[in-house]
Design a protein around this motif. Structure first.
Motif, PDB file in Angstrom:
ATOM      1  N   THR B  72      43.863  32.417  15.972  1.00 42.90           N
ATOM      2  CA  THR B  72      44.428  32.974  17.195  1.00 42.90           C
ATOM      3  C   THR B  72      45.881  32.512  17.273  1.00 42.90           C
ATOM      4  N   THR B  73      46.786  33.450  17.481  1.00 40.99           N
ATOM      5  CA  THR B  73      48.197  33.083  17.616  1.00 40.99           C
ATOM      6  C   THR B  73      48.557  33.096  19.094  1.00 40.99           C
ATOM      7  N   LEU B  74      49.192  32.045  19.571  1.00 40.53           N
ATOM      8  CA  LEU B  74      49.594  31.968  20.979  1.00 40.53           C
ATOM      9  C   LEU B  74      51.096  31.778  21.084  1.00 40.53           C
ATOM     10  N   LEU B  75      51.744  32.627  21.862  1.00 36.45           N
ATOM     11  CA  LEU B  75      53.148  32.400  22.188  1.00 36.45           C
ATOM     12  C   LEU B  75      53.170  31.509  23.416  1.00 36.45           C
ATOM     13  N   ALA B  76      53.543  30.262  23.255  1.00 31.35           N
ATOM     14  CA  ALA B  76      53.526  29.331  24.386  1.00 31.35           C
ATOM     15  C   ALA B  76      54.428  28.152  24.078  1.00 31.35           C
ATOM     16  N   ARG B  77      54.930  27.546  25.136  1.00 38.61           N
ATOM     17  CA  ARG B  77      55.778  26.376  24.960  1.00 38.61           C
ATOM     18  C   ARG B  77      54.914  25.148  25.161  1.00 38.61           C
ATOM     19  N   VAL B  78      54.850  24.304  24.124  1.00 38.06           N
ATOM     20  CA  VAL B  78      54.063  23.077  24.213  1.00 38.06           C
ATOM     21  C   VAL B  78      54.852  22.052  25.019  1.00 38.06           C
ATOM     22  N   THR B  79      54.173  21.417  25.974  1.00 36.57           N
ATOM     23  CA  THR B  79      54.868  20.424  26.799  1.00 36.57           C
ATOM     24  C   THR B  79      54.408  19.008  26.496  1.00 36.57           C
ATOM     25  N   GLY B  80      53.296  18.863  25.787  1.00 36.23           N
ATOM     26  CA  GLY B  80      52.828  17.524  25.461  1.00 36.23           C
ATOM     27  C   GLY B  80      51.475  17.583  24.785  1.00 36.23           C
ATOM     28  N   VAL B  81      50.966  16.401  24.430  1.00 35.13           N
ATOM     29  CA  VAL B  81      49.638  16.318  23.814  1.00 35.13           C
ATOM     30  C   VAL B  81      48.847  15.265  24.585  1.00 35.13           C
ATOM     31  N   ASP B  82      47.635  15.597  24.991  1.00 30.17           N
ATOM     32  CA  ASP B  82      46.749  14.607  25.597  1.00 30.17           C
ATOM     33  C   ASP B  82      45.894  14.051  24.471  1.00 30.17           C
ATOM     34  N   VAL B  83      46.351  12.936  23.878  1.00 28.51           N
ATOM     35  CA  VAL B  83      45.679  12.429  22.673  1.00 28.51           C
ATOM     36  C   VAL B  83      44.281  11.905  22.996  1.00 28.51           C
TER      37      VAL B  83
END
Lengths: 428, 428
Positions: B72-83
């Motif tokens: 699945t391809t998503l156009l989105a801006r990543v703001t962080g990772v909840d590790v």
């Protein structure tokens, strides 16, 4: 003796044709445009729908005129005309003196007094307009892929075009094919083929300037393609989430304006009274009555034809107007003052509906269907400026025809850091 | 049982190669990028210098992966990772859960603590960067044509590139040819062939990562072409009118930054200590020591090779890294926990100097001159994503080679009404 100075403002169809028609005359030409490129506007909708890239339909004006050593091309923004001093005023530069002036600055889309609609329903006149619409179209599909709510997804996949002239009709057909063919199988949640394409027109037919039979054929071809055509309904309101027509509300993410134009501010520069559409009223020879040394051509001017019908706002009329102004100047320089009224010759009407149908009316021949589509394609390739672009456009079209794949599916514009493209989905 | 979820952030060389290398594995892949397109960065300088159009070197990521129904391809801006929660946070959307995460977000240009230099000396990493530089280049010639003062005109026609890695060298060569060949005979006041192209490098050689003999050959080829190469001089200041190096002032209108990069903010997302260039320090298998389920590849990561030399920040290293991360994930899913250290294989170095010379070093073969240029061209066409683009780029290059004419000489960007292109000449 100093040579007669002709200044041309605008490097579109009108200005460029004026410059070309002055070739070999004993004049010094300066062509001023705020853009560095001449644009082949009839194919602009193909940039907006990701079929062609920007550089395939635009050429640097100075490159087109490079062999004309009598022509100087200036990239400058005109701010006014000093009609008494006979100079064109430009931003950040010395005024440019003229003996004869040709104004061919075209038109922008107009919203009939609703300028606030522009932010929701952009129009299509420049390359930037085209990449803005392309971005809006492609982002709608991307946003639909991320949208969990089916109703909201439906609104995201509703595309509305307002105005069913050639631009509106061609956009509608291209958007259907973009959704059904090009994007097929590329999304996992949204279904691009479920997209609704709605064409709304205030008049009672599409392609209102065409012969009734071609107009009717086009309406049927649009409906066969899957476009929802709504006739006789003027739009009453447009906002960020949709529009209202005939009292009915339609939720839509992506609305495109193809309904009306307003002339460039030449009338203000010349301090003359414009007509309702902002156009300068010109004498039969295209000169301005109070200033016979100034000509206004194309979409910026209004002139009555012999039969009282207005000259249409098409590229070919601008071309003929530019050429005519040049001929009047040449005649005057020869000392020939016989009145030379402009006679517009209508070459024909063309429009495509998707990639397999078109209508063509050259007067002596009328075509519709797939043959018209091929004639349309070949005619447009022929009218492109240089061989490289003819080859490139032919390759792009062949590719789309055979594979359905459009090669200019880019979401660009805006600074990457401060305004990532995705933000616009939520803002608008 | 739910399938193992792999999330890939970034659709550049690293992320795309990871997605491709996961083909056929029993995983569910989500690729997130803030752009809709994969960019062939090695040819970005050709967009900046008007040789290629934007769509010739960029492809929609979801189109490339359309046949992979597990992606699945998503156009989105990543703001962080909840590790802890194992989710990727995106702007305006639900967090995306992962079992394994591959971060391949690349790098931006960096100004060594002088961020204010960016406004005067843009760098080249995105399509927008390229059209910004193209606009700056072309506007400098346009402004020179309107400039009556010869000294000021000289500054307008002085082009400075800072940094003599492959991008700087290729830009310098292309700008010389743009000025000497493409623009020849198109201006009436300014003389484009009088343009000065200055390449400034802090180190003592150009193409510092190449073998000394190729480095020396390139220096000579640049000088033969007419580029002024200044070595061993770090730039000390940049402002709107020029720059200072080694205590000397150089007035220049158009300055391009090709000197340094800074990794994307992945270290901040993961809350780990980055190295000086902002890169995440990864274990030999490219995973993050504290989070073995997270991999960082390409320009965003730093890993020591066996011999202690760093992996270079080139596309091929990112590709190999992405593929390696995918292989580690596949091995783990098979239950194979043998350590799998990443071994970077250097395929070779390539750079062109103008359109008739290049240097190539594949280890087993080293070429320079016109033969290298042809090999360079064919190799790059081969590496493009699809057939249509291969044909289009081949056509564009053939045209430039035969006629000197570049077909993407467009000054675009900015809204036509509020920010006409010409304004930037006076602002900057």
């Amino acid at each position: 003796m100093a040579r007669h100075k002709v200044v041309i403002v605008g490097g579109g169809f009108g200005g460029l044709s004026a410059a070309q028609a002055l070739g070999g005359a004993d004049v010094e030409v300066t062509l001023i445009d705020r853009r560095n490129h001449h644009l082949f506007q009839p194919l602009l909708y193909q940039v907006a729908t990701a079929s062609l890239s920007t550089s395939e339909i635009a050429w640097p004006i100075r490159h087109i005129l490079r062999k004309r050593h009598d022509v100087t091309t200036l990239l400058a923004r005109v701010t006014g005309v000093d009609v008494a001093g006979k100079t064109v005023l430009i931003a950040d530069g010395a005024p440019v003196p003229y003996d004869s002036l040709i104004i061919a600055t075209g038109a922008r889309h107009a919203y009939f007094g609703h300028d606030d609609w522009e932010q929701f329903a952009p129009g299509l006149k420049t390359l930037e307009d085209a990449t803005t619409i392309r971005r809006k179209l492609l982002l709608a599909f991307e946003a639909a892929e991320r949208e969990p709510d089916p109703e909201q997804r439906g609104a995201l996949l509703t595309f509305v075009i307002i105005g069913a002239g050639p631009t509106g009709v061609e956009l509608a057909g291209a958007i259907v094919e973009l959704a059904r063919e090009t994007l097929k199988g590329e999304f996992r949640c949204a279904d691009p083929s479920s997209a609704r394409v709605v064409l709304i027109e205030a008049a009672n037919k599409v392609l209102g300037n065409f012969r009734p039979e071609l107009s009717e054929y086009s309406l049927q071809a649009l409906r066969d393609l899957g476009v929802e055509v709504i006739l006789g309904e003027p739009v009453e309101a447009i906002d960020a989430d949709g529009l209202v027509y005939g009292g009915k509300r339609l939720d839509a993410e992506c609305i495109i304006w193809a309904a009306g134009v307003q002339a460039s501010p030449a009338a203000k520069w010349l301090d003359v009274e414009p007509d309702k559409a902002g156009r300068v009223k010109v004498a039969p020879d295209l000169s301005v009555p109070a200033h016979p040394e100034i000509f206004v051509v194309g979409d910026t001017a209004t002139i009555a034809k012999a039969d009282g019908k207005p000259v249409p706002g098409v590229g070919d009329a601008a071309k003929q107007g530019g050429k005519h102004a040049a001929q009047v100047i040449r005649a005057r320089l020869r000392g020939d003052t016989t009145p030379l009224p402009f006679r517009y010759k209508h070459a024909g009407d063309l429009a495509t509906i998707g990639k397999r149908a078109a209508v063509i009316d050259f007067g002596w021949i009328r075509l519709k269907g797939w043959l018209a589509w091929w004639v349309w394609g070949i005619a447009h390739i022929y009218f492109l400026i240089d061989t490289k672009n003819r080859l490139a456009v032919a390759l792009s079209w062949l590719w789309i025809y055979l594979s359905g794949q459009r090669s200019a599916r880019l979401i660009t514009q805006g600074d990457a850091e401060t305004r990532p493209p995705i933000n616009d989905v939520t803002e608008s």
